[in-house]
Design a protein around this motif. Sequence first.
Motif, mmCIF file in Angstrom:
data_model
loop_
_atom_site.group_PDB
_atom_site.id
_atom_site.type_symbol
_atom_site.label_atom_id
_atom_site.label_comp_id
_atom_site.label_asym_id
_atom_site.label_seq_id
_atom_site.Cartn_x
_atom_site.Cartn_y
_atom_site.Cartn_z
ATOM 1 N N GLN A 204 -25.358 38.793 1.032
ATOM 2 C CA GLN A 204 -24.611 38.240 -0.102
ATOM 3 C C GLN A 204 -25.416 38.372 -1.377
ATOM 4 O O GLN A 204 -26.642 38.329 -1.358
ATOM 5 C CB GLN A 204 -24.300 36.760 0.135
ATOM 6 C CG GLN A 204 -23.266 36.503 1.212
ATOM 7 C CD GLN A 204 -22.906 35.033 1.313
ATOM 8 O OE1 GLN A 204 -23.711 34.175 0.991
ATOM 9 N NE2 GLN A 204 -21.687 34.750 1.740
ATOM 10 N N LEU A 205 -24.692 38.513 -2.475
ATOM 11 C CA LEU A 205 -25.285 38.456 -3.799
ATOM 12 C C LEU A 205 -24.710 37.238 -4.504
ATOM 13 O O LEU A 205 -23.489 37.103 -4.600
ATOM 14 C CB LEU A 205 -24.974 39.716 -4.611
ATOM 15 C CG LEU A 205 -25.560 41.044 -4.130
ATOM 16 C CD1 LEU A 205 -25.145 42.158 -5.068
ATOM 17 C CD2 LEU A 205 -27.067 40.955 -4.036
ATOM 18 N N GLN A 206 -25.577 36.372 -4.966
ATOM 19 C CA GLN A 206 -25.155 35.145 -5.640
ATOM 20 C C GLN A 206 -25.615 35.188 -7.082
ATOM 21 O O GLN A 206 -26.814 35.118 -7.360
ATOM 22 C CB GLN A 206 -25.734 33.919 -4.941
ATOM 23 C CG GLN A 206 -25.278 32.595 -5.544
ATOM 24 C CD GLN A 206 -23.804 32.325 -5.338
ATOM 25 O OE1 GLN A 206 -23.263 32.540 -4.259
ATOM 26 N NE2 GLN A 206 -23.150 31.858 -6.395
ATOM 27 N N ALA A 207 -24.644 35.277 -8.000
ATOM 28 C CA ALA A 207 -24.965 35.339 -9.426
ATOM 29 C C ALA A 207 -24.811 33.976 -10.063
ATOM 30 O O ALA A 207 -23.985 33.165 -9.647
ATOM 31 C CB ALA A 207 -24.049 36.344 -10.117
ATOM 32 N N SER A 208 -25.598 33.742 -11.091
ATOM 33 C CA SER A 208 -25.518 32.484 -11.835
ATOM 34 C C SER A 208 -26.012 32.694 -13.257
ATOM 35 O O SER A 208 -26.623 33.725 -13.560
ATOM 36 C CB SER A 208 -26.362 31.412 -11.144
ATOM 37 O OG SER A 208 -27.723 31.798 -11.104
#
Length: 119
Positions: A2-6
């Motif tokens: 997964q890639l989690q952007a913020s």
Amino acid sequence: VQLQASGGGLVQPGGSLRLSCAASGSIFSINLMGWYRQAPGKQREMVAVITSGGSINYADSVKGRFTISRDNAKNTVYLQMNSLKSEDTAVYYCNANIKTDQIRGYIYWGQGTLVTVSS
């Protein structure tokens, strides 16, 4: 994987924001990581990309204002955005070319984070 952007949000013209995107899961190695954006009614476009060795490419529209970097130990890519303009308003997506073993590699996308530049 997964890639989690913020890090997105509302900022005034001339302001700054820093986006982060962390990859997690069964990761063997990560080559290219980058940021893309899609403004309303427009196609998704490349903003900046960085290889595992640190080679960087920017879109002409962000050169001198945005800085991409990565922390290979944390599988994380960053985008420091300065001198923001209204035309930078878009949903920003992180992207990574990730190998899950020595042979298989895939392109992964984060969920997108909205950046709004407005007074």
